[in-house]
Design a protein around this motif. Structure first.
Motif, PDB file in Angstrom:
ATOM      1  N   ARG A 294       0.756  -0.898   0.219  1.00 15.17           N
ATOM      2  CA  ARG A 294      -0.189   0.247   0.268  1.00 15.17           C
ATOM      3  C   ARG A 294       1.105   1.050  -0.226  1.00 15.17           C
ATOM      4  O   ARG A 294       0.208   1.916  -0.594  1.00 15.17           O
ATOM      5  CB  ARG A 294      -0.942   0.111   1.821  1.00 15.17           C
ATOM      6  CG  ARG A 294      -2.537  -0.743   1.378  1.00 15.17           C
ATOM      7  CD  ARG A 294      -3.032  -0.531   2.112  1.00 15.17           C
ATOM      8  NE  ARG A 294      -4.578  -0.747   2.180  1.00 15.17           N
ATOM      9  CZ  ARG A 294      -5.133  -2.142   2.711  1.00 15.17           C
ATOM     10  NH1 ARG A 294      -3.657  -3.201   2.935  1.00 15.17           N
ATOM     11  NH2 ARG A 294      -5.871  -3.047   2.159  1.00 15.17           N
ATOM     12  N   PRO A 388     -17.335   0.296  -5.124  1.00  9.60           N
ATOM     13  CA  PRO A 388     -16.101   0.582  -4.741  1.00  9.60           C
ATOM     14  C   PRO A 388     -15.084  -0.466  -5.857  1.00  9.60           C
ATOM     15  O   PRO A 388     -15.082  -2.013  -5.288  1.00  9.60           O
ATOM     16  CB  PRO A 388     -16.159   0.646  -3.258  1.00  9.60           C
ATOM     17  CG  PRO A 388     -18.193   0.089  -3.113  1.00  9.60           C
ATOM     18  CD  PRO A 388     -18.040  -0.541  -4.368  1.00  9.60           C
ATOM     19  N   PRO A 390     -11.296  -1.235  -4.493  1.00  8.02           N
ATOM     20  CA  PRO A 390      -9.697  -0.343  -3.537  1.00  8.02           C
ATOM     21  C   PRO A 390      -8.357   0.560  -4.929  1.00  8.02           C
ATOM     22  O   PRO A 390      -8.496   0.056  -5.229  1.00  8.02           O
ATOM     23  CB  PRO A 390      -9.079  -1.343  -2.911  1.00  8.02           C
ATOM     24  CG  PRO A 390      -9.473  -2.471  -3.757  1.00  8.02           C
ATOM     25  CD  PRO A 390     -10.570  -2.080  -3.939  1.00  8.02           C
ATOM     26  N   GLY A 391      -8.135   1.529  -3.856  1.00 14.01           N
ATOM     27  CA  GLY A 391      -6.733   2.740  -4.350  1.00 14.01           C
ATOM     28  C   GLY A 391      -6.236   1.671  -5.117  1.00 14.01           C
ATOM     29  O   GLY A 391      -5.322   1.450  -6.450  1.00 14.01           O
ATOM     30  N   PRO A 392      -5.513   0.478  -4.112  1.00 13.37           N
ATOM     31  CA  PRO A 392      -4.293  -0.109  -4.109  1.00 13.37           C
ATOM     32  C   PRO A 392      -4.675  -0.957  -4.979  1.00 13.37           C
ATOM     33  O   PRO A 392      -3.576  -2.009  -5.978  1.00 13.37           O
ATOM     34  CB  PRO A 392      -3.584  -1.030  -2.771  1.00 13.37           C
ATOM     35  CG  PRO A 392      -4.484  -0.413  -1.640  1.00 13.37           C
ATOM     36  CD  PRO A 392      -5.829   1.030  -2.318  1.00 13.37           C
ATOM     37  N   ILE A 396      -3.814  -6.032  -4.206  1.00 12.68           N
ATOM     38  CA  ILE A 396      -4.404  -6.140  -2.554  1.00 12.68           C
ATOM     39  C   ILE A 396      -5.174  -7.505  -2.397  1.00 12.68           C
ATOM     40  O   ILE A 396      -5.648  -7.841  -1.684  1.00 12.68           O
ATOM     41  CB  ILE A 396      -4.627  -5.641  -0.860  1.00 12.68           C
ATOM     42  CG1 ILE A 396      -6.277  -4.211  -2.297  1.00 12.68           C
ATOM     43  CG2 ILE A 396      -3.743  -4.064  -0.420  1.00 12.68           C
ATOM     44  CD1 ILE A 396      -6.658  -3.681  -1.022  1.00 12.68           C
ATOM     45  N   ARG A 397      -4.760  -8.067  -3.676  1.00 12.82           N
ATOM     46  CA  ARG A 397      -6.032  -9.100  -4.019  1.00 12.82           C
ATOM     47  C   ARG A 397      -5.172 -10.049  -4.602  1.00 12.82           C
ATOM     48  O   ARG A 397      -5.813 -11.344  -5.499  1.00 12.82           O
ATOM     49  CB  ARG A 397      -7.414  -9.060  -5.250  1.00 12.82           C
ATOM     50  CG  ARG A 397      -8.233  -8.157  -4.590  1.00 12.82           C
ATOM     51  CD  ARG A 397      -9.662  -6.975  -4.841  1.00 12.82           C
ATOM     52  NE  ARG A 397     -10.336  -6.932  -4.535  1.00 12.82           N
ATOM     53  CZ  ARG A 397     -11.631  -6.211  -5.331  1.00 12.82           C
ATOM     54  NH1 ARG A 397     -11.228  -5.909  -6.652  1.00 12.82           N
ATOM     55  NH2 ARG A 397     -12.098  -5.030  -4.896  1.00 12.82           N
ATOM     56  N   TRP A 431     -22.178  -4.974  -3.360  1.00 16.75           N
ATOM     57  CA  TRP A 431     -21.985  -4.380  -3.236  1.00 16.75           C
ATOM     58  C   TRP A 431     -20.725  -4.368  -3.416  1.00 16.75           C
ATOM     59  O   TRP A 431     -20.225  -3.389  -3.966  1.00 16.75           O
ATOM     60  CB  TRP A 431     -22.179  -3.526  -1.041  1.00 16.75           C
ATOM     61  CG  TRP A 431     -21.944  -2.315  -1.578  1.00 16.75           C
ATOM     62  CD1 TRP A 431     -22.743  -1.702  -1.581  1.00 16.75           C
ATOM     63  CD2 TRP A 431     -20.661  -2.066  -0.774  1.00 16.75           C
ATOM     64  NE1 TRP A 431     -21.705  -0.965  -0.461  1.00 16.75           N
ATOM     65  CE2 TRP A 431     -20.722  -0.664  -0.367  1.00 16.75           C
ATOM     66  CE3 TRP A 431     -19.157  -3.119  -0.287  1.00 16.75           C
ATOM     67  CZ2 TRP A 431     -19.529   0.457  -0.147  1.00 16.75           C
ATOM     68  CZ3 TRP A 431     -18.171  -1.321   0.065  1.00 16.75           C
ATOM     69  CH2 TRP A 431     -18.808  -0.650  -0.095  1.00 16.75           C
ATOM     70  N   GLN A 432     -19.978  -4.976  -3.623  1.00 18.73           N
ATOM     71  CA  GLN A 432     -18.759  -5.149  -4.158  1.00 18.73           C
ATOM     72  C   GLN A 432     -18.252  -6.894  -4.028  1.00 18.73           C
ATOM     73  O   GLN A 432     -18.863  -7.518  -3.861  1.00 18.73           O
ATOM     74  CB  GLN A 432     -17.516  -4.315  -3.210  1.00 18.73           C
ATOM     75  CG  GLN A 432     -16.187  -4.494  -3.634  1.00 18.73           C
ATOM     76  CD  GLN A 432     -15.445  -3.917  -2.391  1.00 18.73           C
ATOM     77  OE1 GLN A 432     -15.846  -3.725  -1.223  1.00 18.73           O
ATOM     78  NE2 GLN A 432     -14.582  -3.392  -3.094  1.00 18.73           N
ATOM     79  N   GLY A 466     -19.277  -0.282   3.813  1.00 17.69           N
ATOM     80  CA  GLY A 466     -18.303  -0.827   3.824  1.00 17.69           C
ATOM     81  C   GLY A 466     -16.898  -1.633   5.789  1.00 17.69           C
ATOM     82  O   GLY A 466     -16.564  -2.047   4.552  1.00 17.69           O
ATOM     83  N   LYS A 503     -18.091  -9.933   7.394  1.00 11.83           N
ATOM     84  CA  LYS A 503     -17.052  -8.248   8.318  1.00 11.83           C
ATOM     85  C   LYS A 503     -18.113  -8.260   9.941  1.00 11.83           C
ATOM     86  O   LYS A 503     -18.669  -7.301   9.318  1.00 11.83           O
ATOM     87  CB  LYS A 503     -16.835  -7.678   7.500  1.00 11.83           C
ATOM     88  CG  LYS A 503     -16.138  -6.684   7.779  1.00 11.83           C
ATOM     89  CD  LYS A 503     -15.622  -5.378   6.601  1.00 11.83           C
ATOM     90  CE  LYS A 503     -15.634  -4.547   7.567  1.00 11.83           C
ATOM     91  NZ  LYS A 503     -14.608  -3.456   6.587  1.00 11.83           N
ATOM     92  N   THR A 507     -12.460  -9.560   6.830  1.00  8.42           N
ATOM     93  CA  THR A 507     -12.633  -7.732   5.890  1.00  8.42           C
ATOM     94  C   THR A 507     -13.166  -8.162   4.477  1.00  8.42           C
ATOM     95  O   THR A 507     -13.311  -9.017   4.254  1.00  8.42           O
ATOM     96  CB  THR A 507     -11.080  -7.389   6.259  1.00  8.42           C
ATOM     97  OG1 THR A 507     -10.500  -8.151   5.467  1.00  8.42           O
ATOM     98  CG2 THR A 507     -10.809  -7.073   7.881  1.00  8.42           C
ATOM     99  N   ILE A 508     -13.440  -6.711   4.278  1.00  6.56           N
ATOM    100  CA  ILE A 508     -13.803  -7.388   2.745  1.00  6.56           C
ATOM    101  C   ILE A 508     -13.086  -7.821   2.316  1.00  6.56           C
ATOM    102  O   ILE A 508     -12.850  -9.048   1.063  1.00  6.56           O
ATOM    103  CB  ILE A 508     -14.766  -6.116   2.072  1.00  6.56           C
ATOM    104  CG1 ILE A 508     -16.115  -6.057   2.942  1.00  6.56           C
ATOM    105  CG2 ILE A 508     -14.996  -6.281   0.387  1.00  6.56           C
ATOM    106  CD1 ILE A 508     -16.625  -4.631   2.243  1.00  6.56           C
TER     107      ILE A 508
HETATM  108  P1  XMP Z   1     -11.774  -3.782   4.228  1.00  8.30           P
HETATM  109  O1  XMP Z   1     -11.212  -4.838   3.366  1.00  8.30           O
HETATM  110  O2  XMP Z   1     -11.383  -3.152   5.365  1.00  8.30           O
HETATM  111  O3  XMP Z   1     -12.656  -3.148   3.133  1.00  8.30           O
HETATM  112  O4  XMP Z   1     -13.360  -4.518   4.406  1.00  8.30           O
HETATM  113  C1  XMP Z   1     -13.159  -1.648   3.621  1.00  8.30           C
HETATM  114  C2  XMP Z   1     -13.698  -1.243   1.960  1.00  8.30           C
HETATM  115  O5  XMP Z   1     -12.165  -0.379   2.061  1.00  8.30           O
HETATM  116  C3  XMP Z   1     -11.471  -0.493   0.730  1.00  8.30           C
HETATM  117  N1  XMP Z   1      -9.824  -0.821   1.086  1.00  8.30           N
HETATM  118  C4  XMP Z   1      -9.728   0.150   0.465  1.00  8.30           C
HETATM  119  N2  XMP Z   1     -10.173   1.349  -0.349  1.00  8.30           N
HETATM  120  N3  XMP Z   1      -7.758   1.789   0.130  1.00  8.30           N
HETATM  121  C5  XMP Z   1      -8.623   2.056  -0.637  1.00  8.30           C
HETATM  122  O6  XMP Z   1      -8.712   2.877  -1.387  1.00  8.30           O
HETATM  123  C6  XMP Z   1      -7.102   0.654   0.660  1.00  8.30           C
HETATM  124  O7  XMP Z   1      -5.982   0.364   0.839  1.00  8.30           O
HETATM  125  C7  XMP Z   1      -8.043  -0.182   0.739  1.00  8.30           C
HETATM  126  N4  XMP Z   1      -8.413  -1.394   1.623  1.00  8.30           N
HETATM  127  C8  XMP Z   1      -9.709  -2.076   1.612  1.00  8.30           C
HETATM  128  C9  XMP Z   1     -12.612  -2.269   0.313  1.00  8.30           C
HETATM  129  O8  XMP Z   1     -12.086  -2.298  -1.169  1.00  8.30           O
HETATM  130  C10 XMP Z   1     -13.454  -2.102   0.713  1.00  8.30           C
HETATM  131  O9  XMP Z   1     -14.219  -1.171  -0.375  1.00  8.30           O
END
Ligand code: XMP
Length: 511
Positions: A294, A388, A390-392, A396-397, A431-432, A466, A503, A507-508
């Motif tokens: 990240r 949605p 995530p930025g990274p 992160i997948r 949702w995602q 989320g 969650k 986590t998601i």
């Molecule tokens: P988690 O994994 O924390 O994710 O349950 C909750 C929401 O946040 C997003 N997510 C991120 N979005 N930078 C982002 O912009 C990140 O580092 C990041 N990590 C998690 C995830 O996709 C979900 O919508």
């Protein structure tokens, strides 16, 4: 803004944001402020709502702001703790309840003809959540309604437009809660219902024009709803003086970079696509810790964005798609005056060294309102309804270290899954969703050949914000077809699993 504004004073209830959403659903603009930071220009507000709180008015840390300037000057609705506060500090008595008062209850009217109860029927279900109860009403209190366990469930103060309720009108389970808010705000406080997505667009565009003049603004587009709607608003206000930058970090979904770039250009945006995939992949080489990944992505993003922004001569502003939940000052759970402010930057950290002023046109909107504002500017539903991401991105997948080949495999798998959801009309019910590439090889058999290939997990969740989420019960037939398609079409994958964790505690994202 010249709206009929409503002030919501937050005493730290988990439901405060819900009150605001219900008020906005009535097309009334409202703002949440901490109980200990009452805005000075109180004149601008047409009515005040006091929220609930995790605290007891009898406790040492009881929160008791001075409301003398508001009481009797402004119509006031006090909810739960608010009602107890009103009673406790105005000559009434609040004590611990004998029975726990959580969950559903039904209203019995004492004064059924009150405007406060317009279109609400005897027996209407309301939601209680409190451990103290109001034993005696305050001076001049007039009882309006009771429930089986709560005698003083609703009251008003004689000679004032002050109303108090022990239950929570903002939660879904209070069946007529929205009607009650309407009765108070529209029919008693006479607040006009003039806050609509169209009025928001018109006023925001005017404000942006006044604020920005002929200045140039740079904005990082992510492909997501917030940055896209922010860009459209700014585009309406300042046209070509808005410089959008859409960075390909090489970790986007399959074809996302060219497709979304085309979409942005079709919307008339002045947008530059910057393909920095190689730079990101280089920075990620050898990194397998999620937080390190990240950080590397955030750092490179700022470098790339900064390089590009410096090419824009005389740029003065950085625009961001920050939304209301990111900026609401929350009352801390310990009740101290040290309120915490959540900070969140969609572009992955503000490049301070650029010395740009910040403009955030969406910072008074909730997520669903951002979508409504986008729709009122005729933005395409496919853009507004996107999940949605995530930025990274896929970094992160892909559990563990990242290579170009792993990114390719995951993009293919993800595309089969997401396209399948769309074909089966499931995309908007989720949702995602996404796929995760596991650092696991497993044995399979294809034809007569033994294989030893990658395993992928599919994740689809339902959620509202989320913060909490549950896995979606996707039809078995869909999962069956998707699994077959992935294994047949994506070289390098021989096993698919479906993630059935909620969650919390999971986590998601997997990293
Ligand atoms: P988690 O994994 O924390 O994710 O349950 C909750 C929401 O946040 C997003 N997510 C991120 N979005 N930078 C982002 O912009 C990140 O580092 C990041 N990590 C998690 C995830 O996709 C979900 O919508």
């Amino acid at each position: 803004m010249q709206h009929n504004k409503v002030l919501i004073l937050d005493f730290g209830s988990q439901y405060t944001q819900l009150i605001a959403r219900r008020v906005r659903e009535l097309n009334i603009y409202c703002e949440i402020h901490p109980f200990n930071k009452i805005p000075k220009e109180i004149e601008g507000y047409k009515a005040v709502i006091l929220s609930g709180s995790p605290f007891s008015v009898r406790g040492e840390n009881a929160l008791h702001p001075d409301l003398t300037k508001i009481r009797s000057e402004k119509p006031m609705l006090a909810v739960c703790y608010g009602a107890q506060y009103l009673a406790h500090f105005s000559g009434g008595e609040v004590a611990p309840s004998n029975t726990r008062e959580y969950g559903r209850a039904n209203l019995s009217f004492i004064k059924p003809n009150e405007t406060f109860f317009n279109n609400i029927h005897e027996g209407s279900q309301v939601w209680m959540s409190h451990s103290d109860t109001i034993k005696h009403l305050p001076t001049n209190g007039v009882l309006l309604a009771s429930t089986h366990d709560v005698q003083n469930a609703a009251f008003k103060i004689e000679g004032e437009e002050t109303y108090a309720i022990q239950f929570h009108p903002e939660v879904y389970h209070s069946t007529d809660g929205k009607q009650l808010l309407e009765n108070f705000l529209v029919h008693i406080a006479k607040v006009e219902q003039d806050w609509t997505p169209q009025s928001f667009v018109e006023e925001t565009v005017e404000e942006l024009q006044n604020k920005l003049g002929n200045d140039k603004v740079v904005l990082g587009l992510s492909g997501g709803v917030d940055s896209s709607v922010a860009a459209m608003l700014l585009h309406k206000a300042i046209g070509k003086n808005l410089y959008c930058i859409f960075v390909n970090n090489g970790l986007l979904r399959k074809n996302e970079f060219p497709d979304v770039l085309d979409q942005y250009k079709g919307m008339g945006l002045n947008v530059k696509g910057v393909d920095a995939s190689a730079r990101f992949l280089d920075a990620l080489a050898g990194l397998s810790d999620p937080e390190e990944k990240r950080k590397a992505i955030g750092r490179v993003f700022i470098e790339v964005f900064d390089d590009e922004a410096h090419l824009i001569e005389d740029v003065k502003w950085l625009a961001q798609g920050t939304i209301y939940p990111d900026v609401i000052e929350s009352v801390s759970a310990t009740g101290g005056p040290s309120a915490t402010i959540k900070s969140h930057h969609n572009v992955g950290g503000l490049p301070d060294f650029m010395k740009l002023k910040v403009v955030e046109p969406l910072k008074t909107l909730f997520k669903d309102e951002v979508r409504r504002v986008g729709a009122s500017m005729n933005m395409e539903a496919v853009l507004l309804g996107r999940h949605p991401f995530p930025g990274p991105g896929l970094a992160i997948r892909i559990l563990g270290d990242i290579t170009a080949e792993k990114v390719r495999i995951l993009q293919e798998v993800d595309a089969v899954f997401i396209n399948g959801l769309k074909e089966w009309n499931l995309y908007d019910k989720v949702w995602q969703a996404g796929a995760i590439l596991l650092p696991v090889n497993s044995v399979g058999v294809m034809g007569d050949e033994r294989t030893y290939e990658k395993c992928v997990a599919l994740r689809a969740v339902e959620s509202t914000d989320g913060m909490t989420a549950d896995w979606v019960n996707l039809p078995y037939k869909f999962l069956q077809k998707t699994s077959n398609d992935i294994i047949n079409k994506v070289k390098g994958v021989n096993r698919v699993v479906y993630d059935i964790s909620s969650k919390p505690p999971a986590t998601i994202e997997w990293e």
